[in-house]
Design a protein around this motif. Structure first.
Motif, short mmCIF file in Angstrom:
data_model
loop_
_atom_site.label_atom_id
_atom_site.label_comp_id
_atom_site.label_asym_id
_atom_site.label_seq_id
_atom_site.Cartn_x
_atom_site.Cartn_y
_atom_site.Cartn_z
N VAL A 35 0.80 -1.15 -0.19
CA VAL A 35 -0.16 0.18 0.03
C VAL A 35 0.87 1.19 0.00
CG1 VAL A 35 -1.72 1.35 1.47
CG2 VAL A 35 -1.85 -1.08 1.31
N GLN A 36 0.65 2.06 -0.81
CA GLN A 36 1.14 3.49 -0.88
C GLN A 36 0.04 4.51 -0.86
OE1 GLN A 36 3.77 3.46 -4.41
NE2 GLN A 36 5.36 3.45 -3.13
N LEU A 37 0.61 5.65 0.01
CA LEU A 37 -0.21 6.93 0.22
C LEU A 37 0.96 7.92 -0.32
CD1 LEU A 37 -2.16 6.54 3.63
CD2 LEU A 37 -2.83 6.19 1.06
N VAL A 38 0.57 8.78 -1.16
CA VAL A 38 1.56 9.86 -1.44
C VAL A 38 1.16 11.02 -1.21
CG1 VAL A 38 3.15 10.62 -3.46
CG2 VAL A 38 2.80 7.97 -3.02
N GLU A 39 1.57 11.79 -0.44
CA GLU A 39 1.13 13.41 -0.21
C GLU A 39 2.02 14.21 -1.03
OE1 GLU A 39 1.13 11.62 4.19
OE2 GLU A 39 2.46 11.69 2.44
N SER A 40 1.33 15.29 -1.53
CA SER A 40 1.67 16.40 -2.35
C SER A 40 1.09 17.63 -2.06
CB SER A 40 1.73 16.05 -3.78
OG SER A 40 0.45 15.87 -4.28
N GLY A 41 1.64 18.76 -2.48
CA GLY A 41 1.05 20.12 -2.24
C GLY A 41 1.76 20.87 -1.26
N GLY A 42 2.26 20.54 -0.28
CA GLY A 42 2.88 21.20 0.71
C GLY A 42 3.73 22.18 0.03
N GLY A 43 4.32 23.49 0.96
CA GLY A 43 5.18 24.40 0.46
C GLY A 43 5.14 25.44 1.60
N LEU A 44 5.80 26.70 0.95
CA LEU A 44 6.10 27.76 1.92
C LEU A 44 4.85 28.57 1.39
CD1 LEU A 44 7.44 29.92 3.89
CD2 LEU A 44 8.86 30.29 1.73
N VAL A 45 4.12 29.21 2.41
CA VAL A 45 2.88 30.18 2.01
C VAL A 45 3.09 31.24 2.97
CG1 VAL A 45 1.26 28.72 3.26
CG2 VAL A 45 0.59 30.32 1.40
N GLN A 46 2.62 32.41 2.58
CA GLN A 46 2.36 33.72 3.50
C GLN A 46 1.27 33.55 4.10
OE1 GLN A 46 2.68 37.32 1.40
NE2 GLN A 46 4.81 37.29 1.30
N PRO A 47 1.22 34.12 5.41
CA PRO A 47 -0.09 33.87 6.34
C PRO A 47 -1.15 34.69 5.51
CG PRO A 47 1.83 34.77 7.63
CD PRO A 47 2.21 34.82 6.26
N GLY A 48 -2.42 33.91 5.74
CA GLY A 48 -3.41 34.28 4.87
C GLY A 48 -3.68 33.63 3.53
N GLY A 49 -2.68 33.02 3.37
CA GLY A 49 -2.69 32.21 1.84
C GLY A 49 -3.21 30.87 1.99
N SER A 50 -3.30 30.14 0.63
CA SER A 50 -3.99 29.06 0.77
C SER A 50 -2.99 27.79 0.02
CB SER A 50 -5.19 28.97 -0.10
OG SER A 50 -5.98 30.03 0.36
N LEU A 51 -3.13 26.63 0.48
CA LEU A 51 -2.57 25.55 -0.10
C LEU A 51 -3.56 24.44 -0.35
CD1 LEU A 51 0.91 25.15 1.86
CD2 LEU A 51 0.46 25.58 -0.78
N ARG A 52 -3.38 23.59 -1.15
CA ARG A 52 -4.24 22.40 -1.32
C ARG A 52 -3.28 21.11 -1.36
NH1 ARG A 52 -8.58 19.65 -5.58
NH2 ARG A 52 -6.74 19.36 -6.70
N LEU A 53 -3.63 20.31 -0.31
CA LEU A 53 -2.75 18.72 -0.10
C LEU A 53 -3.52 18.01 -0.78
CD1 LEU A 53 -1.64 19.07 3.54
CD2 LEU A 53 -0.52 20.16 1.59
N SER A 54 -2.80 16.87 -1.57
CA SER A 54 -3.49 15.79 -2.09
C SER A 54 -2.81 14.56 -1.69
CB SER A 54 -3.34 15.95 -3.54
OG SER A 54 -3.98 17.09 -4.18
N CYS A 55 -3.61 13.35 -1.52
CA CYS A 55 -2.94 12.16 -1.13
C CYS A 55 -3.36 11.07 -2.13
CB CYS A 55 -3.33 11.93 0.38
SG CYS A 55 -2.91 10.38 0.95
N ALA A 56 -2.46 10.53 -2.94
CA ALA A 56 -3.14 9.64 -3.60
C ALA A 56 -2.67 8.46 -2.99
CB ALA A 56 -2.38 9.54 -5.34
N ALA A 57 -3.76 7.46 -3.03
CA ALA A 57 -3.40 6.01 -2.60
C ALA A 57 -3.61 5.04 -3.57
CB ALA A 57 -4.59 5.51 -1.74
N SER A 58 -2.68 3.79 -3.56
CA SER A 58 -2.69 2.85 -4.35
C SER A 58 -2.76 1.25 -3.57
CB SER A 58 -1.34 3.05 -5.24
OG SER A 58 -0.21 3.36 -4.47
N ARG A 59 -3.10 0.46 -4.32
CA ARG A 59 -3.07 -0.94 -3.79
C ARG A 59 -4.14 -1.02 -2.41
NH1 ARG A 59 2.32 0.16 -5.06
NH2 ARG A 59 2.90 -1.04 -6.96
N ILE A 60 -5.15 -0.45 -2.46
CA ILE A 60 -6.07 -0.50 -1.57
C ILE A 60 -7.50 -0.22 -2.26
CG2 ILE A 60 -4.73 0.12 0.49
CD1 ILE A 60 -6.15 2.77 0.65
#
Length: 115
Positions: free
Chosen positions: A2-27
């Motif tokens: 089983v694999q869970l792979v996160e993406s979308g992190g990073g550096l952002v200023q206060p008040g900003g936005s980010l979207r994290l994703s987690c793709a799953a495989s073999r489940i």
């Protein structure tokens, strides 16, 4: 394996936005409850948001109204939309998949909120 792979992190200023994703495989993704946890330096890992296989969501009080968890079973992916980010949201964010007898974690993605 089983694999869970996160993406979308990073550096952002206060008040900003980010979207994290987690793709799953073999489940069979659709039958798992999914969650996003975070761990800041020197602190315990905490549940930020969860979504059941049926789509019921829950959030830690500190992110209510700012973060939204969602899932796309056709893409085997869970998302965390994070708006109005604050410095105290800085942490490593982990994806989790759980059902009776099974518990899987991703490797984590760093989110840093700083000016």
């Amino acid at each position: 394996q089983v694999q869970l792979v996160e993406s979308g992190g990073g550096l952002v200023q206060p008040g900003g936005s980010l979207r994290l994703s987690c793709a799953a495989s073999r489940i069979i993704f659709s039958i798992y409850a999914m969650g996003w946890y975070r761990q800041a330096p020197g602190k315990q890992r905490e549940l930020v948001a969860g979504i059941t296989s049926g789509g019921i969501t829950n959030y830690v009080e500190s992110v209510k109204g700012r973060f939204t968890i969602s899932r796309d079973n056709a893409k085997n992916t869970v998302y965390l939309q994070m708006n109005s980010l604050k410095p105290e949201d800085t942490a490593v964010y982990y994806c989790n998949a759980v059902r009776v007898g099974a518990d899987y974690w991703g490797q984590g993605t760093q989110v840093t909120v700083s000016s």
